[in-house]
Design a protein around this motif. Structure first.
Motif, mmCIF file in Angstrom:
data_model
loop_
_atom_site.group_PDB
_atom_site.id
_atom_site.type_symbol
_atom_site.label_atom_id
_atom_site.label_comp_id
_atom_site.label_asym_id
_atom_site.label_seq_id
_atom_site.Cartn_x
_atom_site.Cartn_y
_atom_site.Cartn_z
ATOM 1 N N PRO A 1 -16.959 16.240 15.117
ATOM 2 C CA PRO A 1 -15.616 16.592 14.656
ATOM 3 C C PRO A 1 -15.670 17.343 13.323
ATOM 4 O O PRO A 1 -16.567 17.132 12.515
ATOM 5 C CB PRO A 1 -14.928 15.235 14.504
ATOM 6 N N ARG A 2 -14.686 18.200 13.141
ATOM 7 C CA ARG A 2 -14.582 18.931 11.884
ATOM 8 C C ARG A 2 -14.113 18.011 10.760
ATOM 9 O O ARG A 2 -14.552 18.104 9.629
ATOM 10 C CB ARG A 2 -13.600 20.094 12.067
ATOM 11 N N GLU A 3 -13.179 17.126 11.100
ATOM 12 C CA GLU A 3 -12.685 16.106 10.178
ATOM 13 C C GLU A 3 -12.485 14.813 10.959
ATOM 14 O O GLU A 3 -12.218 14.858 12.171
ATOM 15 C CB GLU A 3 -11.351 16.507 9.544
ATOM 16 N N ALA A 4 -12.599 13.674 10.285
ATOM 17 C CA ALA A 4 -12.360 12.393 10.942
ATOM 18 C C ALA A 4 -11.914 11.371 9.902
ATOM 19 O O ALA A 4 -12.430 11.351 8.780
ATOM 20 C CB ALA A 4 -13.624 11.910 11.650
ATOM 21 N N PHE A 5 -10.950 10.534 10.296
ATOM 22 C CA PHE A 5 -10.433 9.515 9.397
ATOM 23 C C PHE A 5 -10.245 8.211 10.173
ATOM 24 O O PHE A 5 -9.927 8.226 11.368
ATOM 25 C CB PHE A 5 -9.106 9.949 8.778
ATOM 26 N N LEU A 6 -10.438 7.116 9.486
ATOM 27 C CA LEU A 6 -10.401 5.802 10.128
ATOM 28 C C LEU A 6 -9.043 5.491 10.746
ATOM 29 O O LEU A 6 -8.963 4.825 11.777
ATOM 30 C CB LEU A 6 -10.770 4.700 9.127
ATOM 31 N N ASP A 7 -7.959 5.972 10.138
ATOM 32 C CA ASP A 7 -6.645 5.718 10.726
ATOM 33 C C ASP A 7 -5.790 6.972 10.660
ATOM 34 O O ASP A 7 -5.664 7.597 9.599
ATOM 35 C CB ASP A 7 -5.919 4.569 10.035
ATOM 36 N N GLY A 8 -5.207 7.331 11.789
ATOM 37 C CA GLY A 8 -4.379 8.527 11.890
ATOM 38 C C GLY A 8 -2.898 8.230 11.867
ATOM 39 O O GLY A 8 -2.083 9.066 12.249
ATOM 40 N N ASN A 9 -2.523 7.014 11.438
ATOM 41 C CA ASN A 9 -1.121 6.640 11.254
ATOM 42 C C ASN A 9 -0.367 6.509 12.575
ATOM 43 O O ASN A 9 0.850 6.614 12.611
ATOM 44 C CB ASN A 9 -0.406 7.652 10.351
ATOM 45 N N LEU A 10 -1.089 6.276 13.646
ATOM 46 C CA LEU A 10 -0.453 6.091 14.955
ATOM 47 C C LEU A 10 -0.252 4.611 15.281
ATOM 48 O O LEU A 10 0.441 4.272 16.225
ATOM 49 C CB LEU A 10 -1.304 6.755 16.047
ATOM 50 N N SER A 11 -0.840 3.740 14.480
ATOM 51 C CA SER A 11 -0.774 2.309 14.785
ATOM 52 C C SER A 11 0.575 1.703 14.434
ATOM 53 O O SER A 11 0.952 0.663 14.973
ATOM 54 C CB SER A 11 -1.872 1.564 14.017
ATOM 55 N N GLY A 12 1.304 2.325 13.515
ATOM 56 C CA GLY A 12 2.560 1.731 13.062
ATOM 57 C C GLY A 12 2.364 0.639 12.044
ATOM 58 O O GLY A 12 3.283 -0.129 11.756
ATOM 59 N N ASP A 13 1.192 0.542 11.455
ATOM 60 C CA ASP A 13 0.864 -0.514 10.502
ATOM 61 C C ASP A 13 1.821 -0.493 9.307
ATOM 62 O O ASP A 13 1.843 0.454 8.536
ATOM 63 C CB ASP A 13 -0.580 -0.302 10.018
ATOM 64 N N LYS A 14 2.653 -1.533 9.203
ATOM 65 C CA LYS A 14 3.593 -1.728 8.089
ATOM 66 C C LYS A 14 4.620 -0.603 7.959
ATOM 67 O O LYS A 14 5.106 -0.321 6.873
ATOM 68 C CB LYS A 14 2.830 -1.927 6.765
ATOM 69 N N GLN B 1 2.139 -15.325 5.318
ATOM 70 C CA GLN B 1 1.932 -14.106 6.085
ATOM 71 C C GLN B 1 1.968 -12.898 5.151
ATOM 72 O O GLN B 1 2.371 -12.999 3.992
ATOM 73 C CB GLN B 1 3.016 -13.972 7.163
ATOM 74 N N ASP B 2 1.578 -11.742 5.660
ATOM 75 C CA ASP B 2 1.653 -10.502 4.895
ATOM 76 C C ASP B 2 3.095 -10.020 4.931
ATOM 77 O O ASP B 2 3.569 -9.502 5.950
ATOM 78 C CB ASP B 2 0.717 -9.463 5.519
ATOM 79 N N ALA B 3 3.804 -10.163 3.817
ATOM 80 C CA ALA B 3 5.237 -9.866 3.797
ATOM 81 C C ALA B 3 5.529 -8.403 4.083
ATOM 82 O O ALA B 3 6.601 -8.059 4.599
ATOM 83 C CB ALA B 3 5.835 -10.270 2.449
ATOM 84 N N ALA B 4 4.587 -7.501 3.776
ATOM 85 C CA ALA B 4 4.809 -6.077 4.040
ATOM 86 C C ALA B 4 4.947 -5.799 5.528
ATOM 87 O O ALA B 4 5.544 -4.784 5.924
ATOM 88 C CB ALA B 4 3.675 -5.241 3.456
ATOM 89 N N CYS B 5 4.438 -6.676 6.370
ATOM 90 C CA CYS B 5 4.533 -6.480 7.816
ATOM 91 C C CYS B 5 5.956 -6.669 8.337
ATOM 92 O O CYS B 5 6.231 -6.357 9.504
ATOM 93 C CB CYS B 5 3.590 -7.428 8.544
ATOM 94 N N VAL B 6 6.853 -7.156 7.493
ATOM 95 C CA VAL B 6 8.257 -7.231 7.898
ATOM 96 C C VAL B 6 8.784 -5.841 8.240
ATOM 97 O O VAL B 6 9.671 -5.684 9.086
ATOM 98 C CB VAL B 6 9.116 -7.890 6.796
#
Length: 419
Positions: free
Chosen positions: A236-249, A322-327
């Motif tokens: 790959p030309r570029e690669a990142f661990l998270d592409g913001n598709l998970s919806g995390d927080k 719990q992780d409150a940011a997950c609200v």
């Protein structure tokens, strides 16, 4: 204070009566002198570090307000939960219930601890819980579970992305072995592929046992991510661990039909008499309120339809470690009410994003463990039950607040309890 002049289209034009240009430039200029306030080099908790931190803070506030004797005694317990520790913030904790849950995993009456500074909140959930219990309890069902991390890979062209994906779909067993080598609890459950031109997003979905699982999934996916970089036939030309598709927080529409964390649905049938006794209104009025506010939610661009899941989940999450940011993501879902065949009220909630656990994170800290102990849900084997309780609690809150609006008691309750 500067005065803002708003143009007719609502945009800010310029300060009408602000500081002169030289003064404005001076105020907004960057400054490069050495900061007068500095943290200790080490972020960890030790008696030496605590003493040094409070030497800088003692002129700003009373140390005992944050670092009381219990906080000092338990300080070492927080080393895996926070950096640059200076003490603890005390929040009032109330109890709502009993809340009867007839679930696949939660199946008894629960007293639910809620940590909040908002008056009337615990009273509202307490009323809803008692109403549900009087109706025989809420039925609750864990529908699905899975926690995701979504690495992204960019290539020169679509053809390269296609070759990469052709290799990825043959590697599931390898990815599963690599991912699960990092954890004794997490299991790689599924991988989905999303192609956007020359970019590929891989959605890794894990089952995380009784842990909420964000860190577990991140570490496991990181291992697979580097395996991919080392073995993929197309670099790959570029690669990142998270592409913001998970919806995390972050609130997102994807999980309304899928899952992140635990997906739970809960419902209850209420007789006309119970609605009148506890909520002082009628089933018809509550259904009409639901119809009109669903339209309002659509007009506002809301994701899902609910009155205030965030109130229940924030208070429960804070109380129970719990992780409150997950609200931000957990408070998305659907509330629906209709008249049942007996002329009473049917109400249901579905929450597809409940990010919670009963082990790990903050669940083992003294106050938070005590709250989970009140529920009888601390430790292994209890996360699914906690999710069903959380959904039933949200159902209680929806009934109570809708009833308050329909009976025109909402403002009165806040005036009585918050003043």
């Amino acid at each position: 204070m500067p005065k803002l002049n708003l143009s007719q289209n609502g945009t800010t034009s310029i300060f009408e009566q602000g500081p002169d240009t030289d003064k404005l430039e001076q105020l907004l200029e960057p400054h490069f002198e050495r900061p007068s306030l500095r943290l200790t080099p080490s972020p960890y908790i030790s008696e030496k570090n605590l003493t040094k931190r409070w030497q800088k803070l003692e002129s700003l506030t009373d140390q005992d307000a944050l670092l009381d004797e219990q906080s000092k005694t338990n300080a070492e317990l927080y080393n895996k939960n926070i950096e640059h520790f200076i003490g603890t913030v005390k929040l009032p904790v109330g109890i709502a219930g009993p809340l009867r849950v007839n679930g696949l995993y939660a199946n008894k009456d629960y007293l639910v601890p809620l940590a909040t500074t908002e008056a009337a909140l615990v009273a509202s959930y307490n009323r809803g819980a008692q109403l549900i219990t009087a109706a025989g309890g809420a039925s609750a069902m864990l529908l699905n579970e899975g926690v995701t991390r979504t690495p992204v890979f960019a290539f020169e062209r679509l053809a390269d992305a296609g070759q990469f994906v052709a290799w990825v779909v043959t590697q599931y067993d390898h990815f599963k072995q690599v991912a699960e080598s990092t954890t004794s609890h997490g299991k790689l459950h599924d991988i989905n592929v999303n192609i956007d031109g020359n970019q590929v997003y891989l959605v890794f979905e894990f089952h995380t046992g009784d842990a909420s699982g964000q860190n577990m999934v991140t570490i496991a996916t990181h291992k697979v991510f580097h395996y991919i970089l080392e073995h993929a036939p197309i670099e790959p030309r570029e690669a990142f661990l998270d592409g913001n598709l998970s919806g995390d927080k972050k609130p997102n529409t994807h999980t309304l039909r899928h899952v992140r964390g635990k997906k739970v649905s809960a419902d209850v049938h209420l007789s006309r008499e119970l609605v009148k006794k506890y909520l002082h209104t009628t089933p018809e009025k509550m259904v009409k309120f639901g119809q009109m506010t669903t339209t309002g939610s659509a007009l506002s661009g809301g994701i899902g339809v609910n009155a205030h899941y965030a109130n229940a989940l924030a208070a429960l999450y804070i109380a129970c470690g719990q992780d409150a940011a997950c609200v931000a993501e957990s408070a998305i879902g659907m509330t629906r009410m209709e008249i049942n065949e007996q002329g009473g009220l049917y109400a249901c909630v579905t929450l597809p994003n409940l990010m919670l656990g009963t082990v790990g994170g903050g669940t083992g800290l003294p106050s938070q463990k005590a709250c989970l102990d009140i529920l009888g849900l601390h430790g292994s084997g209890n996360a699914k039950a906690l999710a069903e309780v959380a959904a039933s609690l949200c159902l209680a809150g929806e009934l109570s607040i809708v009833g308050a609006f329909c009976a025109d008691h909402f403002t009165r309750a806040h005036q009585k309890l918050a003043r």
